[in-house]
Design an enzyme around this catalytic site. Sequence first.
Site, PDB file in Angstrom:
ATOM      1  N   CYS A 109       4.677  14.117  17.166  1.00 46.22           N
ATOM      2  CA  CYS A 109       4.755  15.461  16.576  1.00 46.22           C
ATOM      3  C   CYS A 109       4.268  16.557  17.519  1.00 46.22           C
ATOM      4  O   CYS A 109       4.418  17.740  17.212  1.00 46.22           O
ATOM      5  CB  CYS A 109       3.984  15.505  15.272  1.00 46.22           C
ATOM      6  SG  CYS A 109       4.570  14.292  14.085  1.00 46.22           S
ATOM      7  N   HIS A 233       2.041  22.724  13.972  1.00 42.13           N
ATOM      8  CA  HIS A 233       2.793  21.584  13.454  1.00 42.13           C
ATOM      9  C   HIS A 233       2.562  21.507  11.949  1.00 42.13           C
ATOM     10  O   HIS A 233       1.463  21.752  11.460  1.00 42.13           O
ATOM     11  CB  HIS A 233       2.318  20.297  14.136  1.00 42.13           C
ATOM     12  CG  HIS A 233       2.895  19.069  13.514  1.00 42.13           C
ATOM     13  ND1 HIS A 233       4.236  18.932  13.259  1.00 42.13           N
ATOM     14  CD2 HIS A 233       2.313  17.923  13.063  1.00 42.13           C
ATOM     15  CE1 HIS A 233       4.460  17.753  12.698  1.00 42.13           C
ATOM     16  NE2 HIS A 233       3.305  17.124  12.566  1.00 42.13           N
ATOM     17  N   ASN A 263       7.228  17.192   6.765  1.00 38.87           N
ATOM     18  CA  ASN A 263       6.878  16.949   8.164  1.00 38.87           C
ATOM     19  C   ASN A 263       8.140  16.524   8.917  1.00 38.87           C
ATOM     20  O   ASN A 263       8.654  15.434   8.689  1.00 38.87           O
ATOM     21  CB  ASN A 263       5.802  15.866   8.244  1.00 38.87           C
ATOM     22  CG  ASN A 263       5.351  15.602   9.679  1.00 38.87           C
ATOM     23  OD1 ASN A 263       5.972  16.070  10.639  1.00 38.87           O
ATOM     24  ND2 ASN A 263       4.282  14.844   9.822  1.00 38.87           N
TER      25      ASN A 263
HETATM   26  N1  COA Z   1       1.690   9.974  -5.064  1.00 39.25           N
HETATM   27  C1  COA Z   1       0.716   9.808  -5.956  1.00 39.25           C
HETATM   28  N2  COA Z   1      -0.468   9.239  -5.649  1.00 39.25           N
HETATM   29  C2  COA Z   1      -0.658   8.857  -4.393  1.00 39.25           C
HETATM   30  C3  COA Z   1       0.330   9.015  -3.392  1.00 39.25           C
HETATM   31  C4  COA Z   1       1.542   9.598  -3.790  1.00 39.25           C
HETATM   32  N3  COA Z   1       2.563   9.804  -2.911  1.00 39.25           N
HETATM   33  N4  COA Z   1      -0.139   8.537  -2.222  1.00 39.25           N
HETATM   34  C5  COA Z   1      -1.380   8.109  -2.478  1.00 39.25           C
HETATM   35  N5  COA Z   1      -1.703   8.295  -3.768  1.00 39.25           N
HETATM   36  C6  COA Z   1      -2.938   7.974  -4.454  1.00 39.25           C
HETATM   37  C7  COA Z   1      -3.747   6.957  -3.727  1.00 39.25           C
HETATM   38  O1  COA Z   1      -3.349   5.659  -4.069  1.00 39.25           O
HETATM   39  C8  COA Z   1      -5.129   7.282  -4.206  1.00 39.25           C
HETATM   40  O2  COA Z   1      -5.320   6.727  -5.478  1.00 39.25           O
HETATM   41  P1  COA Z   1      -6.769   6.148  -5.906  1.00 39.25           P
HETATM   42  O3  COA Z   1      -7.696   7.327  -5.870  1.00 39.25           O
HETATM   43  O4  COA Z   1      -6.511   5.628  -7.262  1.00 39.25           O
HETATM   44  O5  COA Z   1      -7.101   5.111  -4.881  1.00 39.25           O
HETATM   45  C9  COA Z   1      -5.122   8.800  -4.381  1.00 39.25           C
HETATM   46  O6  COA Z   1      -3.746   9.154  -4.484  1.00 39.25           O
HETATM   47  C10 COA Z   1      -5.715   9.537  -3.220  1.00 39.25           C
HETATM   48  O7  COA Z   1      -5.164   9.026  -2.017  1.00 39.25           O
HETATM   49  P2  COA Z   1      -5.657   9.501  -0.631  1.00 39.25           P
HETATM   50  O8  COA Z   1      -4.984   8.707   0.441  1.00 39.25           O
HETATM   51  O9  COA Z   1      -7.144   9.570  -0.631  1.00 39.25           O
HETATM   52  O10 COA Z   1      -5.067  10.986  -0.621  1.00 39.25           O
HETATM   53  P3  COA Z   1      -5.348  12.119   0.407  1.00 39.25           P
HETATM   54  O11 COA Z   1      -5.896  13.295  -0.265  1.00 39.25           O
HETATM   55  O12 COA Z   1      -6.048  11.618   1.647  1.00 39.25           O
HETATM   56  O13 COA Z   1      -3.872  12.512   0.837  1.00 39.25           O
HETATM   57  C11 COA Z   1      -2.277  12.235   2.610  1.00 39.25           C
HETATM   58  C12 COA Z   1      -3.052  11.561   1.486  1.00 39.25           C
HETATM   59  C13 COA Z   1      -1.403  11.211   3.309  1.00 39.25           C
HETATM   60  C14 COA Z   1      -1.435  13.328   2.009  1.00 39.25           C
HETATM   61  C15 COA Z   1      -3.285  12.867   3.591  1.00 39.25           C
HETATM   62  O14 COA Z   1      -4.245  11.921   3.946  1.00 39.25           O
HETATM   63  C16 COA Z   1      -2.627  13.380   4.832  1.00 39.25           C
HETATM   64  O15 COA Z   1      -1.829  14.289   4.791  1.00 39.25           O
HETATM   65  N6  COA Z   1      -3.025  12.849   6.000  1.00 39.25           N
HETATM   66  C17 COA Z   1      -2.483  13.307   7.267  1.00 39.25           C
HETATM   67  C18 COA Z   1      -1.103  12.868   7.400  1.00 39.25           C
HETATM   68  C19 COA Z   1      -0.459  13.411   8.614  1.00 39.25           C
HETATM   69  O16 COA Z   1      -0.749  14.483   9.060  1.00 39.25           O
HETATM   70  N7  COA Z   1       0.475  12.663   9.153  1.00 39.25           N
HETATM   71  C20 COA Z   1       1.348  13.056  10.169  1.00 39.25           C
HETATM   72  C21 COA Z   1       0.710  13.229  11.475  1.00 39.25           C
HETATM   73  S1  COA Z   1       1.837  13.981  12.533  1.00 39.25           S
END
Ligand code: COA
Length: 308
Positions: A109, A233, A263
């Site tokens: 990215c 980004h 993204n």
């Molecule tokens: N829909 C609904 N629930 C979801 C889900 C979805 N698509 N994905 C995960 N969950 C759930 C999880 O299972 C978790 O449930 P639990 O509390 O019962 O265990 C809860 O939501 C929280 O998950 P978590 O992973 O802690 O969420 P988060 O706030 O960290 O958000 C991302 C997850 C992926 C959105 C976030 O971590 C993120 O954006 N990270 C960076 C990603 C990124 O930039 N990637 C590209 C790099 S170029």
Amino acid sequence: MRGIRVTGWGISVPDKVVTNDDLSVRLDTSDAWITERTGIRERRIGGKTSEMAIEAGRQAVDRAGLAPSDIDLVVLATTTPDALVPGTACTVQAALGTSGGAMDLNAACSGFVYGLVVSAGLIATGAGRTLLIGADALSRITDWDDRKMAVLVGDGGGAVVLEPVEGPGDLLSWNLNADGSLRHLLTCDHGGYLDMDGKEVFRRAVRVVVESAQRAIGDAGLEVDDIDLLVPHQANLRIIQAACQRLGIPESRTSVVIDRYGNTSSGSIPLALEDALRRGRVRTGDRLLLSGFGGGMTWASAVLRWGA
Ligand code: COA
């Protein structure tokens, strides 16, 4: 000394819109969860990297008032080439009819900022007009049954024409960074699907964006208040907001398109740049801060004066 100036730009996204509600039909997720945690409302799906790159590239060359044969080099930042061989930049070269060389560049990215710096370096040492494209079809390497990844990604791309100018030009500063010991955080094997440690990527992304952005601002001899527009980004709205807050850049001076595109990897910065241009948010002389991060891990920032 030869610098660069951006003289043309264009974008391309596939027609097919997939909303959060569409995804909620087959996945255990919801519009509320996706919007709140990521800022994404919809994304475009069904793109092919070469097709998006060709369309965006054609627009950029047109807008620069050039013919494709005036282009001396095609640099295509992508993580999702059509094939391993040939390079997708060669497909773009043939379709547009550009002159000179063509190559793909994979820095995940961060690819568009890496591509900007590589292009500027080649122009400094003699390359002519360069068509820099960032395009990705992440939908093709996404498991659409994996809600963790499926809600985040989209397809899209954008392009700019970089022309040589006498003197230092408009790229005021840059830094490119990588830490391969973190490569396990975001992966996709040959023939496989994207996988990610989202929490860890999130944590590190905010930190590295802030650090590299501050360095780029300082290296350009500027203060944060001198930055007219941050073009980051687009991986997660909360990452952008956290970085803005720590940098002291108000969201009103940030270009955000993640709500519409998700993204799009190498496509996200040129998509956000074009959106700002189309809305009249960029004036000649403005100082833009471009900042990307992604798999590798890689991260990169550049300060670009808008000379077009
Ligand atoms: N829909 C609904 N629930 C979801 C889900 C979805 N698509 N994905 C995960 N969950 C759930 C999880 O299972 C978790 O449930 P639990 O509390 O019962 O265990 C809860 O939501 C929280 O998950 P978590 O992973 O802690 O969420 P988060 O706030 O960290 O958000 C991302 C997850 C992926 C959105 C976030 O971590 C993120 O954006 N990270 C960076 C990603 C990124 O930039 N990637 C590209 C790099 S170029």
